[in-house]
Every structure is written in C-alpha cells, then in structure tokens.
Design a protein around this motif. Structure first.
Motif, mmCIF file in Angstrom:
data_model
loop_
_atom_site.group_PDB
_atom_site.id
_atom_site.type_symbol
_atom_site.label_atom_id
_atom_site.label_comp_id
_atom_site.label_asym_id
_atom_site.label_seq_id
_atom_site.Cartn_x
_atom_site.Cartn_y
_atom_site.Cartn_z
ATOM 1 N N GLU A 234 4.842 -25.120 5.866
ATOM 2 C CA GLU A 234 4.343 -25.105 4.528
ATOM 3 C C GLU A 234 3.451 -26.225 4.827
ATOM 4 O O GLU A 234 2.826 -26.813 3.940
ATOM 5 N N ASP A 235 3.406 -27.063 6.113
ATOM 6 C CA ASP A 235 2.819 -28.105 6.458
ATOM 7 C C ASP A 235 1.286 -27.870 7.067
ATOM 8 O O ASP A 235 0.486 -28.894 6.087
ATOM 9 N N LEU A 236 1.105 -27.186 7.419
ATOM 10 C CA LEU A 236 0.785 -26.335 7.858
ATOM 11 C C LEU A 236 -0.786 -25.610 6.632
ATOM 12 O O LEU A 236 -1.832 -26.478 6.345
ATOM 13 N N GLU A 237 -0.709 -25.321 5.852
ATOM 14 C CA GLU A 237 -1.089 -24.925 4.471
ATOM 15 C C GLU A 237 -1.153 -25.626 3.511
ATOM 16 O O GLU A 237 -2.500 -26.516 2.908
ATOM 17 N N HIS A 238 -0.307 -27.192 3.163
ATOM 18 C CA HIS A 238 -0.204 -28.765 2.613
ATOM 19 C C HIS A 238 -1.297 -29.048 3.628
ATOM 20 O O HIS A 238 -2.585 -29.693 2.433
ATOM 21 N N LEU A 239 -1.625 -29.940 4.677
ATOM 22 C CA LEU A 239 -3.131 -30.022 5.247
ATOM 23 C C LEU A 239 -4.457 -29.193 4.999
ATOM 24 O O LEU A 239 -4.918 -29.915 4.634
ATOM 25 N N LEU A 240 -4.308 -27.621 5.006
ATOM 26 C CA LEU A 240 -5.388 -27.262 5.003
ATOM 27 C C LEU A 240 -6.170 -27.345 3.308
ATOM 28 O O LEU A 240 -7.333 -26.899 2.638
ATOM 29 N N GLU A 241 -5.027 -27.012 2.659
ATOM 30 C CA GLU A 241 -5.041 -27.307 1.719
ATOM 31 C C GLU A 241 -6.166 -28.500 0.154
ATOM 32 O O GLU A 241 -6.691 -28.879 0.095
ATOM 33 N N LYS A 242 -5.313 -29.455 1.196
ATOM 34 C CA LYS A 242 -6.075 -30.855 0.643
ATOM 35 C C LYS A 242 -7.844 -31.536 1.467
ATOM 36 O O LYS A 242 -8.234 -31.840 1.153
ATOM 37 N N LEU A 243 -7.577 -30.788 2.439
ATOM 38 C CA LEU A 243 -8.550 -30.795 3.047
ATOM 39 C C LEU A 243 -9.621 -30.150 3.303
ATOM 40 O O LEU A 243 -11.143 -30.473 3.001
ATOM 41 N N SER A 244 -9.576 -29.191 3.117
ATOM 42 C CA SER A 244 -10.367 -27.548 1.896
ATOM 43 C C SER A 244 -10.593 -28.935 1.132
ATOM 44 O O SER A 244 -12.078 -28.336 0.427
ATOM 45 N N ALA A 245 -10.288 -29.364 -0.079
ATOM 46 C CA ALA A 245 -10.399 -30.207 -0.899
ATOM 47 C C ALA A 245 -11.910 -31.482 -1.337
ATOM 48 O O ALA A 245 -12.157 -31.555 -1.794
ATOM 49 N N LEU A 246 -11.353 -31.996 0.405
ATOM 50 C CA LEU A 246 -12.354 -33.331 0.694
ATOM 51 C C LEU A 246 -13.287 -32.929 0.812
ATOM 52 O O LEU A 246 -14.059 -33.804 0.914
ATOM 53 N N LEU A 247 -13.162 -32.082 2.174
ATOM 54 C CA LEU A 247 -14.313 -32.032 3.097
ATOM 55 C C LEU A 247 -15.541 -31.121 2.288
ATOM 56 O O LEU A 247 -14.964 -30.304 1.629
ATOM 57 N N PRO A 248 -16.136 -30.692 3.034
ATOM 58 C CA PRO A 248 -17.665 -29.761 2.136
ATOM 59 C C PRO A 248 -17.209 -28.980 2.437
ATOM 60 O O PRO A 248 -18.306 -27.942 3.851
ATOM 61 N N TRP A 249 -16.460 -27.703 2.611
ATOM 62 C CA TRP A 249 -15.523 -26.660 3.555
ATOM 63 C C TRP A 249 -16.420 -25.418 3.556
ATOM 64 O O TRP A 249 -16.903 -25.027 4.753
ATOM 65 N N GLU A 250 -17.267 -25.192 2.535
ATOM 66 C CA GLU A 250 -18.421 -23.766 2.326
ATOM 67 C C GLU A 250 -19.347 -24.566 3.627
ATOM 68 O O GLU A 250 -20.252 -24.182 3.630
ATOM 69 N N GLY A 251 -19.538 -25.996 3.520
ATOM 70 C CA GLY A 251 -21.059 -25.462 4.327
ATOM 71 C C GLY A 251 -20.436 -26.433 5.845
ATOM 72 O O GLY A 251 -21.790 -26.373 6.344
ATOM 73 N N LEU A 252 -19.048 -26.377 6.262
ATOM 74 C CA LEU A 252 -19.487 -26.487 8.077
ATOM 75 C C LEU A 252 -19.234 -25.067 8.433
ATOM 76 O O LEU A 252 -19.622 -23.599 8.017
ATOM 77 N N GLU A 253 -20.256 -25.572 9.484
ATOM 78 C CA GLU A 253 -21.233 -25.028 10.559
ATOM 79 C C GLU A 253 -20.137 -23.902 11.155
ATOM 80 O O GLU A 253 -19.377 -22.844 11.779
ATOM 81 N N GLU A 254 -18.734 -24.902 11.385
ATOM 82 C CA GLU A 254 -17.505 -24.116 12.200
ATOM 83 C C GLU A 254 -16.517 -25.323 12.283
ATOM 84 O O GLU A 254 -16.221 -26.330 12.135
ATOM 85 N N ILE A 255 -15.674 -24.609 11.755
ATOM 86 C CA ILE A 255 -13.836 -25.359 12.197
ATOM 87 C C ILE A 255 -13.571 -24.475 12.794
ATOM 88 O O ILE A 255 -13.139 -23.441 13.414
ATOM 89 N N THR A 256 -12.727 -25.509 13.942
ATOM 90 C CA THR A 256 -11.418 -25.631 14.885
ATOM 91 C C THR A 256 -10.267 -25.592 14.585
ATOM 92 O O THR A 256 -10.137 -26.478 14.382
ATOM 93 N N VAL A 257 -9.528 -24.860 14.991
ATOM 94 C CA VAL A 257 -8.079 -24.867 14.961
ATOM 95 C C VAL A 257 -7.704 -24.819 16.338
ATOM 96 O O VAL A 257 -7.748 -23.770 16.833
ATOM 97 N N GLU A 258 -7.580 -25.815 16.909
ATOM 98 C CA GLU A 258 -6.379 -25.348 18.119
ATOM 99 C C GLU A 258 -4.642 -25.313 18.228
ATOM 100 O O GLU A 258 -4.304 -25.734 18.028
ATOM 101 N N ALA A 259 -5.206 -24.115 18.040
ATOM 102 C CA ALA A 259 -3.819 -23.265 17.875
ATOM 103 C C ALA A 259 -2.998 -23.711 19.187
ATOM 104 O O ALA A 259 -1.505 -23.486 18.932
ATOM 105 N N GLY A 260 -3.016 -23.061 20.166
ATOM 106 C CA GLY A 260 -2.506 -23.657 21.850
ATOM 107 C C GLY A 260 -1.927 -23.239 22.151
ATOM 108 O O GLY A 260 -1.852 -21.983 23.315
ATOM 109 N N ARG A 261 -0.614 -23.867 21.898
ATOM 110 C CA ARG A 261 0.634 -23.408 22.598
ATOM 111 C C ARG A 261 1.194 -22.340 21.730
ATOM 112 O O ARG A 261 1.307 -21.618 20.719
ATOM 113 N N PRO A 262 0.902 -20.810 22.301
ATOM 114 C CA PRO A 262 1.608 -19.451 21.354
ATOM 115 C C PRO A 262 2.870 -19.366 21.146
ATOM 116 O O PRO A 262 3.540 -18.437 20.196
#
Length: 482
Positions: A234-262
């Motif tokens: 829930e918190d992960l989706e909340h974060l990405l939903e808000k960031l995608s609305a604030l940042l120029p999401w479609e114009g980003l050349e690269e979006i990385t999420v460091e999932a890290g720990r399996p």
C-alpha cells in the motif's frame, strides 16, 4: 602512525595516501605551528612536511633513522604531485609493494580521464596516468574503457539536465557492512506512511525547480535507500502514485527502484512497479554462499534470490541489476567462483561488483578484529575472477568508483549489457549534472559546469528529525535555487 604537518593543504593528501599504503593502521595527524616544534624531529614521528625556513621537506623515520627529502613544484598542483611521489617512492624503497592505483586516492578516477579527453586526446592519456599517478597498465586500460562508455551515456544529455534521487531509509534488517541511513522496518513500521507523505510533500513543494519557468529536463529518477521495497504494498503504491503525478513521468529516460533485498520482494510489489513503468530494478544477493549471507545479517536464502529474480524476469523486467561484494569475511576464491557460477545462470543485465570497504559507521567496523578477511593477493584474484565472469556474461564495465578503507585497494565497477547502462549511476558519479535529492540523509548536489563548482544541500539524517523539520528541508532547496 603519527603525521606531524605544518602545511594544512597537505593534511588530507598525506592521510589518505598513507591509509592506502599502510592498511589497517590508524593514522593520527597533528599540526606543527611553531618553529620550536620541529625539535620533535625523528623520534616516534612518521612524517613531517614543510620546514620552518621555507623549503618543502619530508622527514621519514625508519627504524630509528631519519631521512630528509625535499620536493618542489612550480605550481601548487605540481607540488602536491611531487609530495605524493616522494612519499610513494620512500614506501617502495622500504620494501612496500606497488599499488594498482599508485598515488591516486580520489574516489572518482574517471573524472581525471574525462577532463583529459576534453582538453587533449586519448593518445597521450596512458602516458599521463602512468607518469602523474603511477597507475598500473591494467587499471589504465580499465579507465580508458569505462571513460569511453561513460562518454556515450553523457552524450545523451545536456549540462542543464537534472536527475532526481528519492531515499527510502527502511530495511528489513541492517547488514553487517552497511553504513547508509537505514532503519529496521520492524521497529519503525509506524513511521513508514508519515515518511512517504513527508517525502511527497518535499518533492511537491519544490516542483518549480524543474517545471514552469525553470524549464529543466529531468533525465533520470533513482529510488534508493535503504530498501524501497521494504515498504508494504500500500505504501509503495502510494509513493509511486504521488511521484508519478508530480514528476514528468512519461518524459523520464530511466526510472530505477533498488529493490535490493529479495526478502522484501513480492509478486504484488513487482506488479506495482510494472504498473508505474519502472525501467530498472536491483535484486542484490551480495554473495551466493549461504554461510556468508547468514554471517553478514542478510535474512534471506540463496534460493530466495533465485526465485525472486526469475519471477521478476517472467513478469517482464528486462533491466535487472545484481550487487555483489568481494572480500567478505570467510570467503576465498572458491566461494567467489561459486557466486559467479550461480549468477551466470540468472543472466542479469547489470552487475555491480563492490570490493568490501570497512566503513566507520558499520557494525563491521566494531567487529573488525573478529573477522577473517582475505589477503590482498586473494582480493586481487577475486577482482580478476569477477572481470572475467562479467565478460563471459556479455557485460562490459561502464562506471566505477573507489572508497576509503577498501580491502586490497581496488574499486567498485558497474557492468552492463550493451544499451542497458544506468544513466543515473554515470551522472551521479561524474558529477556533471545537478541531482535533486529527497528524503532523510539525502544530499542535493548542484553542479555549476561553467565554473567547475559543486555545492551541496543536505537533508537531516535522523528519520524523526526529518519528519519534524520537513518544511526546513523544503526551504533549504527553495532558498538556494530561488
């Protein structure tokens, strides 16, 4: 070891070089202020720089005998080169083994190469690196290869472009070697949603730094940590939903999420990442030897790594990075070979190979005396095993950096398949574009390319302080830029 020094400009160079030459020894620095202080001369003192009557001088104490050597240069930079070379020569004369990086102590070796390429040509590069820094031929070839790869990435952007870093300072547990801002999720779960909301507020209230009149292009976004996937679904989706609305999401050349720990990755979380168009993720085992995972506090299994990686691949992720660490306590050459055999079966698109650095803020530093680290010769062999394994997987080096207190005095290297190099890693390492950084402990770096100058805007590290002082974090950015 004790350094007595009268010229403050040399204190950092002296300390970092001696740390590289004499690993594991504490280096203490005292300043000589008065001419009378020079009576300490060569008793228990290791190094003295600059005599009171004007000449630059090193006094070297070896088994009770004192050696005096002078150095000079027509400019400050040349004088520093002369100083480093003198100390290095004395070290070699005393029986020390040559270092692969010679007298180079900076963390960004490729910056030197890129600066040279802007001013000169590749034809003279090897000669300059060997003469000025005493770098080995093998490392020179590595630098040339990485600089060429970085140039290709940097040509896709402009100096006025920006990148954005978003820090999520939560982890399931704190690894033995970790020194990052990271809070165990079990004890801090109640702060996760307030933190995400504060982070979103920081991004939202500084939007005009890239939108509207600012007219800046955000090239890449890196969501790191900690471990961002330590957030629940829930918190992960909340974060990405808000960031995608604030940042120029479609114009980003690269979006990385460091999932890290399996042990933080679920199918549901991967589905959320796919939903928001995440281009690149990391699944980081550090080692594929279960005994080592248990020793360093990674509360997951080798099988977890394999199953999570295959699940991500099946779901369509085509740029997956894996982080590995060489020089971990208790590991030898066979353990490293085993790790790379298992990683090769998974065929990652990016591979980041770190040489262990014993960091002051880590638990490893506190327990250093209890660890069984491999010797320098073994670490050098591990670095070569990694390089060969990466090439066999079709991966080429594309960025690199060094750290203090690295086992074996080597480097960290990012490898990538053609066309999959991480833009953010290159941009942040070469410091050629401004990086806006959000979250606890995040440091914004403002690059002024025409002035060859970088300024930093720091956020507080403490999680609760960040929540309480979020308006101050916002104001710091806005006051600087506007």
């Amino acid at each position: 070891m004790k350094i007595w020094i009268s010229e403050p400009a040399y204190a950092y160079d002296a300390k970092t070089l001696l740390h590289a030459l004499y690993k594991g020894q504490e280096i203490l620095v005292d300043m000589v202020k008065e001419s009378s202080d020079w009576s300490i001369d060569c008793r228990d003192d290791f190094l003295l720089v600059e005599s009171p009557w004007g000449s630059r001088e090193v006094r070297w104490n070896e088994e009770g005998s004192c050696f005096y050597r002078s150095f000079s240069g027509d400019r400050k930079k040349r004088e520093k080169f002369a100083f480093k070379h003198l100390v290095y020569n004395l070290y070699l004369e005393g029986g020390g083994a040559p270092l692969p990086w010679g007298v180079l102590t900076g963390i960004r070796p490729t910056k030197i190469v890129l600066e040279h390429l802007r001013e000169g040509s590749l034809d003279t590069l090897g000669e300059v690196l060997a003469r000025n820094y005493r770098i080995s031929p093998e490392k020179i070839r590595l630098l040339e290869e990485i600089a060429a790869a970085e140039q290709e990435v940097l040509q896709g952007g402009e100096p006025e472009d920006m990148s954005v870093y978003v820090g999520i300072p939560f982890c399931p547990t704190r690894c033995l070697y970790c020194s990052f801002t990271a809070y165990p999720m079990a004890k801090n779960r109640h702060l996760a949603r307030p933190y995400v909301d504060a982070l979103v507020r920081e991004v939202g209230e500084t939007r005009e730094l890239w939108s509207g009149k600012a007219g800046k292009r955000i090239r890449s976004l890196y969501i790191g940590g900690g471990t961002p996937t330590a957030l629940d679904e829930e918190d992960l989706e909340h974060l990405l939903e808000k960031l995608s609305a604030l940042l120029p999401w479609e114009g980003l050349e690269e979006i990385t999420v460091e999932a890290g720990r399996p042990d933080t990755i679920t199918r549901e979380k991967l589905e959320i990442l796919r939903k928001y168009g995440i281009h690149r993720i990391s699944i980081n085992p550090q080692t594929m030897n279960q005994k080592t995972l248990d020793r360093i506090g990674r509360e997951h299994t080798v099988r977890d790594v394999e199953e999570t990686f295959r699940m991500a691949r099946e779901m369509g992720f085509d740029r997956i990075n894996m982080d590995l660490i060489l020089g971990l306590s208790g590991e030898g050459l066979e353990e490293v070979r085993h790790t790379f055999r298992e990683v090769e079966k998974l065929a990652p698109d990016n591979l980041t190979v770190h040489t262990l650095a014993v960091k002051r803020a880590s638990r490893l530093k506190e327990e250093e005396d209890l660890q069984e680290f491999p010797g320098e010769d073994k670490v050098a062999a591990m670095v070569e095993i990694a390089r060969e394994a990466a090439r066999e997987m079709g991966l080429a080096p594309y960025y690199m950096y060094r750290q203090k207190n690295m086992v074996g005095s080597h480097e960290n290297i990012g490898y990538a398949r053609p066309g999959t190099a991480c833009v953010y890693n290159v941009v942040v390492m070469e410091e050629v574009q401004t990086v806006l950084a959000y979250g606890a402990g995040a440091i914004t770096k403002v690059v002024h390319p025409r002035e060859n100058r970088i300024e930093r805007i720091e956020n507080v590290k403490n999680l609760e302080q960040y929540l309480e002082r979020i308006q101050e974090m916002i104001d710091r950015k806005m006051e600087y830029f506007l």
